[in-house]
Design a protein around this motif. Structure first.
Motif, PDB file in Angstrom:
ATOM      1  N   GLY A 203       0.776  -1.356   0.006  1.00 50.54           N
ATOM      2  CA  GLY A 203      -0.093   0.003   0.036  1.00 50.54           C
ATOM      3  C   GLY A 203       0.686   1.290  -0.076  1.00 50.54           C
ATOM      4  O   GLY A 203       0.509   2.440  -0.730  1.00 50.54           O
ATOM      5  N   GLN A 204       1.946   1.172   0.706  1.00 50.67           N
ATOM      6  CA  GLN A 204       2.786   2.228   0.787  1.00 50.67           C
ATOM      7  C   GLN A 204       3.514   2.747  -0.610  1.00 50.67           C
ATOM      8  O   GLN A 204       3.471   3.863  -1.250  1.00 50.67           O
ATOM      9  CB  GLN A 204       3.923   2.045   1.867  1.00 50.67           C
ATOM     10  CG  GLN A 204       4.956   3.301   1.977  1.00 50.67           C
ATOM     11  CD  GLN A 204       4.298   4.529   2.539  1.00 50.67           C
ATOM     12  OE1 GLN A 204       3.445   4.263   3.605  1.00 50.67           O
ATOM     13  NE2 GLN A 204       4.492   5.730   2.163  1.00 50.67           N
ATOM     14  N   GLN A 206       2.096   1.745  -3.333  1.00 51.57           N
ATOM     15  CA  GLN A 206       1.330   2.277  -4.366  1.00 51.57           C
ATOM     16  C   GLN A 206       0.672   3.630  -4.195  1.00 51.57           C
ATOM     17  O   GLN A 206       0.616   4.493  -5.001  1.00 51.57           O
ATOM     18  CB  GLN A 206       0.055   1.483  -4.312  1.00 51.57           C
ATOM     19  CG  GLN A 206       0.152  -0.073  -4.732  1.00 51.57           C
ATOM     20  CD  GLN A 206       0.054  -0.221  -6.275  1.00 51.57           C
ATOM     21  OE1 GLN A 206      -0.578   0.540  -7.091  1.00 51.57           O
ATOM     22  NE2 GLN A 206       0.421  -1.393  -6.956  1.00 51.57           N
ATOM     23  N   LEU A 207       0.753   4.055  -2.803  1.00 48.56           N
ATOM     24  CA  LEU A 207       0.157   5.430  -2.586  1.00 48.56           C
ATOM     25  C   LEU A 207       1.406   6.310  -2.833  1.00 48.56           C
ATOM     26  O   LEU A 207       1.104   7.560  -3.301  1.00 48.56           O
ATOM     27  CB  LEU A 207      -0.283   5.413  -1.034  1.00 48.56           C
ATOM     28  CG  LEU A 207      -1.558   4.761  -0.725  1.00 48.56           C
ATOM     29  CD1 LEU A 207      -1.969   4.782   0.729  1.00 48.56           C
ATOM     30  CD2 LEU A 207      -2.698   5.429  -1.340  1.00 48.56           C
ATOM     31  N   SER A 208       2.725   6.087  -2.404  1.00 48.54           N
ATOM     32  CA  SER A 208       3.699   6.877  -3.129  1.00 48.54           C
ATOM     33  C   SER A 208       3.646   7.310  -4.617  1.00 48.54           C
ATOM     34  O   SER A 208       3.786   8.322  -4.929  1.00 48.54           O
ATOM     35  CB  SER A 208       4.973   6.128  -2.593  1.00 48.54           C
ATOM     36  OG  SER A 208       5.068   6.119  -1.183  1.00 48.54           O
ATOM     37  N   ARG A 210       1.059   6.752  -6.640  1.00 46.58           N
ATOM     38  CA  ARG A 210      -0.378   7.530  -7.008  1.00 46.58           C
ATOM     39  C   ARG A 210      -0.003   9.102  -6.596  1.00 46.58           C
ATOM     40  O   ARG A 210      -0.995  10.066  -7.361  1.00 46.58           O
ATOM     41  CB  ARG A 210      -1.525   6.914  -6.262  1.00 46.58           C
ATOM     42  CG  ARG A 210      -1.990   5.653  -6.677  1.00 46.58           C
ATOM     43  CD  ARG A 210      -2.972   5.066  -5.720  1.00 46.58           C
ATOM     44  NE  ARG A 210      -4.051   5.665  -5.231  1.00 46.58           N
ATOM     45  CZ  ARG A 210      -5.244   5.569  -5.833  1.00 46.58           C
ATOM     46  NH1 ARG A 210      -5.416   4.775  -6.847  1.00 46.58           N
ATOM     47  NH2 ARG A 210      -6.266   6.277  -5.249  1.00 46.58           N
ATOM     48  N   ALA A 211       0.579   9.562  -5.450  1.00 49.88           N
ATOM     49  CA  ALA A 211       0.591  11.002  -5.370  1.00 49.88           C
ATOM     50  C   ALA A 211       1.079  11.521  -6.537  1.00 49.88           C
ATOM     51  O   ALA A 211       0.964  12.949  -6.370  1.00 49.88           O
ATOM     52  CB  ALA A 211       1.638  11.097  -4.292  1.00 49.88           C
ATOM     53  N   TRP A 218      -4.707   2.313  -8.970  1.00 53.21           N
ATOM     54  CA  TRP A 218      -3.808   1.171  -8.372  1.00 53.21           C
ATOM     55  C   TRP A 218      -3.309   0.377  -9.566  1.00 53.21           C
ATOM     56  O   TRP A 218      -4.017  -0.041 -10.476  1.00 53.21           O
ATOM     57  CB  TRP A 218      -4.873   0.425  -7.540  1.00 53.21           C
ATOM     58  CG  TRP A 218      -4.242  -0.251  -6.200  1.00 53.21           C
ATOM     59  CD1 TRP A 218      -3.466  -1.433  -6.202  1.00 53.21           C
ATOM     60  CD2 TRP A 218      -3.826   0.256  -4.972  1.00 53.21           C
ATOM     61  NE1 TRP A 218      -2.953  -1.772  -4.806  1.00 53.21           N
ATOM     62  CE2 TRP A 218      -3.263  -0.598  -4.175  1.00 53.21           C
ATOM     63  CE3 TRP A 218      -4.233   1.613  -4.603  1.00 53.21           C
ATOM     64  CZ2 TRP A 218      -2.775  -0.346  -2.876  1.00 53.21           C
ATOM     65  CZ3 TRP A 218      -3.700   1.845  -3.192  1.00 53.21           C
ATOM     66  CH2 TRP A 218      -3.158   0.847  -2.303  1.00 53.21           C
TER      67      TRP A 218
END
Length: 219
Positions: A203-204, A206-208, A210-211, A218
């Motif tokens: 998750g970390q 992917q979110l890094s 996506r930012a 995703w």
């Protein structure tokens, strides 16, 4: 005419410890230094203790390192080179920039978690006067360039925000670096996590990524 004095041979191993036998002494010293940092701490590392661990004379390490700081610089240079190797190995030409940023991120985090002593050394305060070691500065920039190149590709392809690539890469890296540092320090082990650690790490990553995406998704 006096006979020429031969060059000093490579230091021979001590008969008491016998840990170093053949091969490259410098490599053996670097490997042993990381082990000593793991066993004690970087503050307690010394060239004399290193010589004892490898099994050579107390003066032998000085043939390769001017002082302790020089030794730490060499470990850091090797660490940056390893980080470049493990991250670039996971890049797939047929995949999109966002996918490759995630591939790179997973490899980066796993390396940090598997090599906490090295990771903390390259980003911590233990090395003094880094700016006086241009090879070290270049090694660090080469490591960051892996992510920078992917971000530039993503900007060109329209996947990432049309913004300064260095700022986007830094934002992405800072997020993953923070996670790596907390994981190394045992923060997540002390928490009641909503998911298992592998899922948390994914998750970390992917979110890094996506930012910095134009249309976050995703991957």
């Amino acid at each position: 005419m006096s006979a020429a004095v031969p060059a000093d041979p490579e230091p021979q191993p001590s008969t008491t410890t016998g840990q170093y036998h053949h091969g490259n002494l410098k490599v053996a010293l670097l490997q042993a230094a990381v082990e000593l940092i793991r066993e004690t701490s970087v503050e307690k590392l010394s060239l004399r203790a290193l010589a004892r661990k490898v099994g050579v004379s107390q003066t032998a390490p000085y043939r390769h390192f001017k002082d302790k700081n020089h030794l730490l610089v060499e470990i850091a240079k090797d660490t940056f080179a390893e980080m470049v190797m493990v991250t670039t190995k996971e890049l797939k030409p047929q995949q999109t920039p966002p996918q490759n940023v995630c591939n790179c991120g997973r490899a980066y985090l796993q390396y940090a978690i598997d090599n906490p002593e090295r990771y903390k050394l390259v980003f911590g305060p233990s090395i003094e006067n880094r700016e006086n070691y241009p090879d070290l500065m270049e090694a660090g920039m080469s490591s960051f360039a892996v992510l920078m190149n992917l971000v530039e590709q993503g900007i060109d392809s329209g996947d990432f925000l049309d913004h300064c690539p260095k700022l986007l890469a830094n934002a992405c890296w800072t997020s993953m670096h923070g996670f790596a540092s907390l994981a190394i320090d045992g923060f997540y082990q002390r928490q009641e996590l909503p998911v298992d650690f592998a899922t948390l790490m994914e998750g970390q990553v992917q979110l890094s990524m996506r930012a910095i995406q134009r249309q976050p998704s995703w991957v």
